[in-house]
Write a protein that holds these residues in place. Sequence first.
Motif, PDB file in Angstrom:
ATOM      1  N   PHE A  33       0.827  -1.209   0.000  1.00  0.00           N
ATOM      2  CA  PHE A  33       0.000   0.000   0.000  1.00  0.00           C
ATOM      3  C   PHE A  33       0.865   1.265   0.000  1.00  0.00           C
ATOM      4  N   LEU A  34       2.125   1.147   0.446  1.00  0.00           N
ATOM      5  CA  LEU A  34       3.037   2.285   0.425  1.00  0.00           C
ATOM      6  C   LEU A  34       4.068   2.181  -0.695  1.00  0.00           C
ATOM      7  N   SER A  35       4.675   0.999  -0.852  1.00  0.00           N
ATOM      8  CA  SER A  35       5.782   0.874  -1.791  1.00  0.00           C
ATOM      9  C   SER A  35       5.328   0.991  -3.247  1.00  0.00           C
ATOM     10  N   PHE A  36       4.137   0.502  -3.567  1.00  0.00           N
ATOM     11  CA  PHE A  36       3.647   0.607  -4.942  1.00  0.00           C
ATOM     12  C   PHE A  36       3.377   2.060  -5.344  1.00  0.00           C
ATOM     13  N   PRO A  37       2.631   2.850  -4.550  1.00  0.00           N
ATOM     14  CA  PRO A  37       2.467   4.271  -4.912  1.00  0.00           C
ATOM     15  C   PRO A  37       3.790   5.021  -4.969  1.00  0.00           C
ATOM     16  N   ALA A  38       4.745   4.651  -4.110  1.00  0.00           N
ATOM     17  CA  ALA A  38       6.049   5.315  -4.142  1.00  0.00           C
ATOM     18  C   ALA A  38       6.764   5.022  -5.458  1.00  0.00           C
ATOM     19  N   MET A  39       6.604   3.814  -5.969  1.00  0.00           N
ATOM     20  CA  MET A  39       7.204   3.469  -7.261  1.00  0.00           C
ATOM     21  C   MET A  39       6.581   4.302  -8.373  1.00  0.00           C
ATOM     22  N   LEU A  40       5.279   4.514  -8.289  1.00  0.00           N
ATOM     23  CA  LEU A  40       4.619   5.406  -9.254  1.00  0.00           C
ATOM     24  C   LEU A  40       5.135   6.834  -9.099  1.00  0.00           C
ATOM     25  N   GLY A  41       5.424   7.228  -7.864  1.00  0.00           N
ATOM     26  CA  GLY A  41       5.831   8.590  -7.584  1.00  0.00           C
ATOM     27  C   GLY A  41       7.168   8.981  -8.188  1.00  0.00           C
ATOM     28  N   VAL A  42       8.040   7.984  -8.429  1.00  0.00           N
ATOM     29  CA  VAL A  42       9.331   8.306  -9.040  1.00  0.00           C
ATOM     30  C   VAL A  42       9.244   8.295 -10.563  1.00  0.00           C
ATOM     31  N   GLY A  43       8.023   8.113 -11.088  1.00  0.00           N
ATOM     32  CA  GLY A  43       7.837   8.225 -12.529  1.00  0.00           C
ATOM     33  C   GLY A  43       7.754   6.918 -13.286  1.00  0.00           C
ATOM     34  N   VAL A  44       7.684   5.777 -12.577  1.00  0.00           N
ATOM     35  CA  VAL A  44       7.566   4.494 -13.255  1.00  0.00           C
ATOM     36  C   VAL A  44       6.119   4.315 -13.728  1.00  0.00           C
ATOM     37  N   LEU A  45       5.925   3.820 -14.939  1.00  0.00           N
ATOM     38  CA  LEU A  45       4.591   3.595 -15.472  1.00  0.00           C
ATOM     39  C   LEU A  45       3.855   2.566 -14.615  1.00  0.00           C
ATOM     40  N   PRO A  46       2.503   2.640 -14.556  1.00  0.00           N
ATOM     41  CA  PRO A  46       1.749   1.800 -13.617  1.00  0.00           C
ATOM     42  C   PRO A  46       2.060   0.307 -13.680  1.00  0.00           C
ATOM     43  N   ILE A  47       2.069  -0.269 -14.863  1.00  0.00           N
ATOM     44  CA  ILE A  47       2.297  -1.710 -14.965  1.00  0.00           C
ATOM     45  C   ILE A  47       3.720  -2.067 -14.566  1.00  0.00           C
ATOM     46  N   GLN A  48       4.689  -1.287 -15.031  1.00  0.00           N
ATOM     47  CA  GLN A  48       6.085  -1.518 -14.646  1.00  0.00           C
ATOM     48  C   GLN A  48       6.283  -1.282 -13.144  1.00  0.00           C
ATOM     49  N   ALA A  49       5.534  -0.324 -12.584  1.00  0.00           N
ATOM     50  CA  ALA A  49       5.631  -0.064 -11.143  1.00  0.00           C
ATOM     51  C   ALA A  49       5.144  -1.269 -10.345  1.00  0.00           C
ATOM     52  N   ASN A  50       4.044  -1.873 -10.779  1.00  0.00           N
ATOM     53  CA  ASN A  50       3.523  -3.045 -10.086  1.00  0.00           C
ATOM     54  C   ASN A  50       4.485  -4.219 -10.206  1.00  0.00           C
ATOM     55  N   ALA A  51       5.034  -4.423 -11.419  1.00  0.00           N
ATOM     56  CA  ALA A  51       5.983  -5.509 -11.634  1.00  0.00           C
ATOM     57  C   ALA A  51       7.251  -5.298 -10.808  1.00  0.00           C
ATOM     58  N   THR A  52       7.777  -4.085 -10.823  1.00  0.00           N
ATOM     59  CA  THR A  52       9.002  -3.774 -10.078  1.00  0.00           C
ATOM     60  C   THR A  52       8.784  -3.933  -8.581  1.00  0.00           C
ATOM     61  N   ASN A  53       7.637  -3.491  -8.097  1.00  0.00           N
ATOM     62  CA  ASN A  53       7.321  -3.617  -6.668  1.00  0.00           C
ATOM     63  C   ASN A  53       7.214  -5.082  -6.263  1.00  0.00           C
ATOM     64  N   THR A  54       6.618  -5.908  -7.120  1.00  0.00           N
ATOM     65  CA  THR A  54       6.499  -7.340  -6.834  1.00  0.00           C
ATOM     66  C   THR A  54       7.865  -7.980  -6.680  1.00  0.00           C
ATOM     67  N   VAL A  55       8.778  -7.660  -7.592  1.00  0.00           N
ATOM     68  CA  VAL A  55      10.131  -8.217  -7.534  1.00  0.00           C
ATOM     69  C   VAL A  55      10.857  -7.725  -6.281  1.00  0.00           C
ATOM     70  N   ALA A  56      10.704  -6.436  -5.957  1.00  0.00           N
ATOM     71  CA  ALA A  56      11.422  -5.848  -4.825  1.00  0.00           C
ATOM     72  C   ALA A  56      11.011  -6.473  -3.494  1.00  0.00           C
ATOM     73  N   LEU A  57       9.726  -6.809  -3.343  1.00  0.00           N
ATOM     74  CA  LEU A  57       9.235  -7.313  -2.056  1.00  0.00           C
ATOM     75  C   LEU A  57       9.269  -8.838  -1.963  1.00  0.00           C
ATOM     76  N   TRP A  58       9.545  -9.534  -3.082  1.00  0.00           N
ATOM     77  CA  TRP A  58       9.469 -10.990  -3.080  1.00  0.00           C
ATOM     78  C   TRP A  58      10.482 -11.672  -2.152  1.00  0.00           C
ATOM     79  N   PRO A  59      11.748 -11.212  -2.054  1.00  0.00           N
ATOM     80  CA  PRO A  59      12.692 -11.917  -1.173  1.00  0.00           C
ATOM     81  C   PRO A  59      12.212 -12.048   0.268  1.00  0.00           C
ATOM     82  N   GLY A  60      11.461 -11.062   0.744  1.00  0.00           N
ATOM     83  CA  GLY A  60      10.922 -11.157   2.096  1.00  0.00           C
ATOM     84  C   GLY A  60       9.956 -12.322   2.249  1.00  0.00           C
ATOM     85  N   GLN A  61       9.206 -12.636   1.192  1.00  0.00           N
ATOM     86  CA  GLN A  61       8.300 -13.785   1.245  1.00  0.00           C
ATOM     87  C   GLN A  61       9.080 -15.088   1.278  1.00  0.00           C
ATOM     88  N   LEU A  62      10.197 -15.130   0.563  1.00  0.00           N
ATOM     89  CA  LEU A  62      11.008 -16.344   0.537  1.00  0.00           C
ATOM     90  C   LEU A  62      11.546 -16.674   1.923  1.00  0.00           C
TER      91      LEU A  62
END
Length: 260
Positions: A33-62
């Motif tokens: 809820f915070l990291s995804f909007p922040a990714m949009l805030g630095v100018g990343v396009l919506p779909i790329q922002a969602n994809a990038t956020n997913t990759v960034a947070l995935w290691p914590g799930q592992l």
Amino acid sequence: MLSSLIPHWRYAWLVAASSIAGVMNAMAGGGSFLSFPAMLGVGVLPIQANATNTVALWPGQLTSVAALHGDMRKDLLPVICIASAIGGVTGAMLLLHTRQLTFLHLIPWLLLGGTVLFGLSGPVSRRMRRRSAIPHAERKIPSLPVFLALLPICFYIGYFGAGGGFLIMTVLALFGVEEMHTLNSLKVLAACLSNLSAVLTFVMSGAIVWKYCVVSMLFAGAGGYVGAQYARRMNPGVLRAIVVVTGCVVASYFFWKNGW
């Protein structure tokens, strides 16, 4: 002068949001809820922002899977792995084929839906926990119905994901998985594998903005480490309320931005 400082402030917000997201995920969840909007805030396009956020947070799930693997029901692992792999890949592929403007209009609804699901997960989890205190005989659960029920949820996780873990727990409980630790471990496994399938799809398609992904991953990992140290000291009800309020505020902002 002011215009030249704005990109630096946005970059600082990405660092701060990723750190706080890591803390939130370690304590209660809802960091996207915070990291995804922040990714949009630095100018990343919506779909790329969602994809990038997913990759960034995935290691914590592992790391969560590694910590909880002993609580998993071995008979359910094959069906969960298959549903997660198929659902995660197809959800990610649909995301990559969604128009940017369409996804932008979906964002507030997805955030609001994830917030509602997260809010509901508290009382439902307490009810499941009370049920798990009563001894139950472990019963055989039919694989095909579980697969068909989990597949659309894993698809949703691959597409966006917020609140998907709660849906997994709910479905498994309905099929007769009673023990709370088992439910939680299988939820973490399904979410991790669904997101892994999505991550591989995003990476191979070139949808990741790596310069922001690496920054977010590092600071989310650091935040997760800090959050894990304090998780047991915090009131879970307060943490959940903070996440729900954050989700509602962010969803409201995107509703306003989209002109609803």
